[in-house]
Design a protein around this motif. Sequence first.
Motif, PDB file in Angstrom:
ATOM      1  N   MET A 128       0.838  -1.193   0.000  1.00 20.55           N
ATOM      2  CA  MET A 128       0.000   0.000   0.000  1.00 20.55           C
ATOM      3  C   MET A 128       0.877   1.249   0.000  1.00 20.55           C
ATOM      4  O   MET A 128       1.662   1.468   0.918  1.00 20.55           O
ATOM      5  CB  MET A 128      -0.912   0.007   1.229  1.00 20.55           C
ATOM      6  CG  MET A 128      -1.821   1.229   1.309  1.00 20.55           C
ATOM      7  SD  MET A 128      -2.976   1.346  -0.092  1.00 20.55           S
ATOM      8  CE  MET A 128      -4.084  -0.032   0.291  1.00 20.55           C
ATOM      9  N   LEU A 129       0.759   2.041  -1.025  1.00 19.62           N
ATOM     10  CA  LEU A 129       1.513   3.281  -1.110  1.00 19.62           C
ATOM     11  C   LEU A 129       0.906   4.337  -0.192  1.00 19.62           C
ATOM     12  O   LEU A 129      -0.296   4.318   0.096  1.00 19.62           O
ATOM     13  CB  LEU A 129       1.532   3.797  -2.550  1.00 19.62           C
ATOM     14  CG  LEU A 129       2.145   2.878  -3.615  1.00 19.62           C
ATOM     15  CD1 LEU A 129       2.062   3.544  -4.984  1.00 19.62           C
ATOM     16  CD2 LEU A 129       3.587   2.560  -3.285  1.00 19.62           C
ATOM     17  N   LEU A 130       1.745   5.269   0.239  1.00 19.61           N
ATOM     18  CA  LEU A 130       1.254   6.387   1.038  1.00 19.61           C
ATOM     19  C   LEU A 130       0.698   7.485   0.138  1.00 19.61           C
ATOM     20  O   LEU A 130      -0.372   8.041   0.404  1.00 19.61           O
ATOM     21  CB  LEU A 130       2.388   6.933   1.917  1.00 19.61           C
ATOM     22  CG  LEU A 130       2.941   5.967   2.977  1.00 19.61           C
ATOM     23  CD1 LEU A 130       4.090   6.616   3.723  1.00 19.61           C
ATOM     24  CD2 LEU A 130       1.847   5.540   3.941  1.00 19.61           C
ATOM     25  N   ILE A 131       1.449   7.823  -0.913  1.00 21.89           N
ATOM     26  CA  ILE A 131       1.013   8.849  -1.862  1.00 21.89           C
ATOM     27  C   ILE A 131       1.269   8.319  -3.278  1.00 21.89           C
ATOM     28  O   ILE A 131       2.433   8.190  -3.686  1.00 21.89           O
ATOM     29  CB  ILE A 131       1.771  10.176  -1.643  1.00 21.89           C
ATOM     30  CG1 ILE A 131       1.572  10.671  -0.206  1.00 21.89           C
ATOM     31  CG2 ILE A 131       1.304  11.222  -2.645  1.00 21.89           C
ATOM     32  CD1 ILE A 131       2.390  11.893   0.111  1.00 21.89           C
ATOM     33  N   PRO A 132       0.221   8.022  -4.051  1.00 19.19           N
ATOM     34  CA  PRO A 132      -1.190   7.987  -3.656  1.00 19.19           C
ATOM     35  C   PRO A 132      -1.505   6.707  -2.876  1.00 19.19           C
ATOM     36  O   PRO A 132      -0.775   5.714  -3.021  1.00 19.19           O
ATOM     37  CB  PRO A 132      -1.920   8.017  -5.000  1.00 19.19           C
ATOM     38  CG  PRO A 132      -0.966   7.326  -5.939  1.00 19.19           C
ATOM     39  CD  PRO A 132       0.409   7.710  -5.482  1.00 19.19           C
ATOM     40  N   PRO A 133      -2.557   6.689  -2.079  1.00 26.47           N
ATOM     41  CA  PRO A 133      -2.870   5.510  -1.242  1.00 26.47           C
ATOM     42  C   PRO A 133      -3.532   4.394  -2.047  1.00 26.47           C
ATOM     43  O   PRO A 133      -4.731   4.135  -1.925  1.00 26.47           O
ATOM     44  CB  PRO A 133      -3.825   6.090  -0.194  1.00 26.47           C
ATOM     45  CG  PRO A 133      -4.497   7.230  -0.885  1.00 26.47           C
ATOM     46  CD  PRO A 133      -3.472   7.810  -1.813  1.00 26.47           C
ATOM     47  N   ILE A 134      -2.751   3.737  -2.881  1.00 25.14           N
ATOM     48  CA  ILE A 134      -3.271   2.645  -3.702  1.00 25.14           C
ATOM     49  C   ILE A 134      -2.339   1.444  -3.549  1.00 25.14           C
ATOM     50  O   ILE A 134      -1.142   1.599  -3.327  1.00 25.14           O
ATOM     51  CB  ILE A 134      -3.371   3.044  -5.192  1.00 25.14           C
ATOM     52  CG1 ILE A 134      -2.002   3.496  -5.721  1.00 25.14           C
ATOM     53  CG2 ILE A 134      -4.412   4.134  -5.393  1.00 25.14           C
ATOM     54  CD1 ILE A 134      -1.979   3.759  -7.218  1.00 25.14           C
ATOM     55  N   PRO A 135      -2.882   0.217  -3.669  1.00 31.15           N
ATOM     56  CA  PRO A 135      -2.028  -0.977  -3.591  1.00 31.15           C
ATOM     57  C   PRO A 135      -1.310  -1.215  -4.912  1.00 31.15           C
ATOM     58  O   PRO A 135      -1.844  -0.938  -5.988  1.00 31.15           O
ATOM     59  CB  PRO A 135      -3.030  -2.097  -3.290  1.00 31.15           C
ATOM     60  CG  PRO A 135      -4.309  -1.625  -3.900  1.00 31.15           C
ATOM     61  CD  PRO A 135      -4.310  -0.124  -3.764  1.00 31.15           C
ATOM     62  N   ILE A 136      -0.111  -1.734  -4.824  1.00 26.35           N
ATOM     63  CA  ILE A 136       0.680  -2.044  -6.021  1.00 26.35           C
ATOM     64  C   ILE A 136       1.486  -3.293  -5.745  1.00 26.35           C
ATOM     65  O   ILE A 136       1.938  -3.523  -4.618  1.00 26.35           O
ATOM     66  CB  ILE A 136       1.603  -0.857  -6.400  1.00 26.35           C
ATOM     67  CG1 ILE A 136       2.358  -1.166  -7.690  1.00 26.35           C
ATOM     68  CG2 ILE A 136       2.558  -0.522  -5.275  1.00 26.35           C
ATOM     69  CD1 ILE A 136       3.166   0.009  -8.211  1.00 26.35           C
ATOM     70  N   LYS A 137       1.665  -4.128  -6.753  1.00 24.80           N
ATOM     71  CA  LYS A 137       2.442  -5.352  -6.583  1.00 24.80           C
ATOM     72  C   LYS A 137       3.907  -5.018  -6.317  1.00 24.80           C
ATOM     73  O   LYS A 137       4.431  -4.037  -6.843  1.00 24.80           O
ATOM     74  CB  LYS A 137       2.320  -6.242  -7.812  1.00 24.80           C
ATOM     75  CG  LYS A 137       0.948  -6.886  -7.965  1.00 24.80           C
ATOM     76  CD  LYS A 137       0.923  -7.865  -9.128  1.00 24.80           C
ATOM     77  CE  LYS A 137      -0.435  -8.549  -9.224  1.00 24.80           C
ATOM     78  NZ  LYS A 137      -0.494  -9.533 -10.342  1.00 24.80           N
ATOM     79  N   ALA A 138       4.543  -5.853  -5.511  1.00 25.26           N
ATOM     80  CA  ALA A 138       5.926  -5.580  -5.083  1.00 25.26           C
ATOM     81  C   ALA A 138       6.869  -5.467  -6.269  1.00 25.26           C
ATOM     82  O   ALA A 138       7.776  -4.634  -6.270  1.00 25.26           O
ATOM     83  CB  ALA A 138       6.403  -6.667  -4.123  1.00 25.26           C
ATOM     84  N   LYS A 139       6.686  -6.284  -7.290  1.00 25.31           N
ATOM     85  CA  LYS A 139       7.613  -6.259  -8.422  1.00 25.31           C
ATOM     86  C   LYS A 139       7.541  -4.927  -9.165  1.00 25.31           C
ATOM     87  O   LYS A 139       8.559  -4.402  -9.623  1.00 25.31           O
ATOM     88  CB  LYS A 139       7.339  -7.429  -9.363  1.00 25.31           C
ATOM     89  CG  LYS A 139       5.913  -7.508  -9.895  1.00 25.31           C
ATOM     90  CD  LYS A 139       5.713  -8.772 -10.716  1.00 25.31           C
ATOM     91  CE  LYS A 139       4.270  -8.896 -11.194  1.00 25.31           C
ATOM     92  NZ  LYS A 139       4.065 -10.158 -11.950  1.00 25.31           N
TER      93      LYS A 139
END
Length: 317
Positions: free
Chosen positions: A165-176
Amino acid sequence: MFKQFPPVTKNLLIINCIVFLAQLVGEQRGMDLADSLGLHFVLAPDFQPWQLVTYLFLHGGFTHLFFNMFSLWMFGRIVEQTMSTKRFIIYYFVCGIGAGLCQEFWQLGEYYISGMHNYQFVSTSWGGAIPMSEFLNTWSTIGASGACYGVLLAFGMTFPNERIMLLIPPIPIKAKYFVVGYAAIELVSAFASNGNIAHFAHLGGMLFGLVLILYWRRNSRGGGNRFQSWETWTPRRSQSPWTRFKDHLRKLTTRRPKMTIHEGGKRFKDRDADYKYNERTKEQEARVDKILEKIKRSGYQSLTDEEKKELFDNSRR
């Protein structure tokens, strides 16, 4: 909860915080630990080889310390638990030292390309001039960022599809994708920024981490094209050509049990027959070992006709 932390990650967090407090106390007493223990430019008078290790425990401020330790806490504990304690400490310092080396090479290139090696003095902002050696002493690097970037890479390669989960922007993203994105940002920033951030140290930590992971993967038992679990990544011991030749011949000369007995429709091995077979196999291997040792000492021509025949017959079985 902190007691459940893997030991290397826990101790790294503690040591970094203690050293940062020592920096603050030193500043109050006129001591600059960053100047004495930070990584100086390789051509500077204050450069020492051991600074490639000590610079990892120094930070330029609370924000610098916080983000590095947060990254280490977030990813390091998971990577260490997956990678094993011994391997993680090796990995961490390889990434950290590699980051320092990459930063040194970058500074060395900048020193010669910019033509600074032709000058003995450097002009200052107040109109004066200082010796070049004194100016080069100001080129120093501190922080665990390079090692932490290596840990981030290991997490992304071990759990590529894990969502962050990113802080800015607050969206999930795959680790790779997160790792690739960070590397791309650092690469662009390295050439576009003129600030005091050691972008090439960050990239160097990831580069050395990648090389070490690929080395472990290449020497793993399982092989294959995908990254495997860290527990299966056991490096092979290097063998001499003679040892490989000897092992190959032993495989060729080892016979498998073929004798079985059927009774009442049930197939089973006769224990006595297996025992006798194992004894014969051991005697056979012992004779083959003696023949191989004789070849090693005196060459194949030193074998008797009987020994040559036995070696040939065993290799065909």
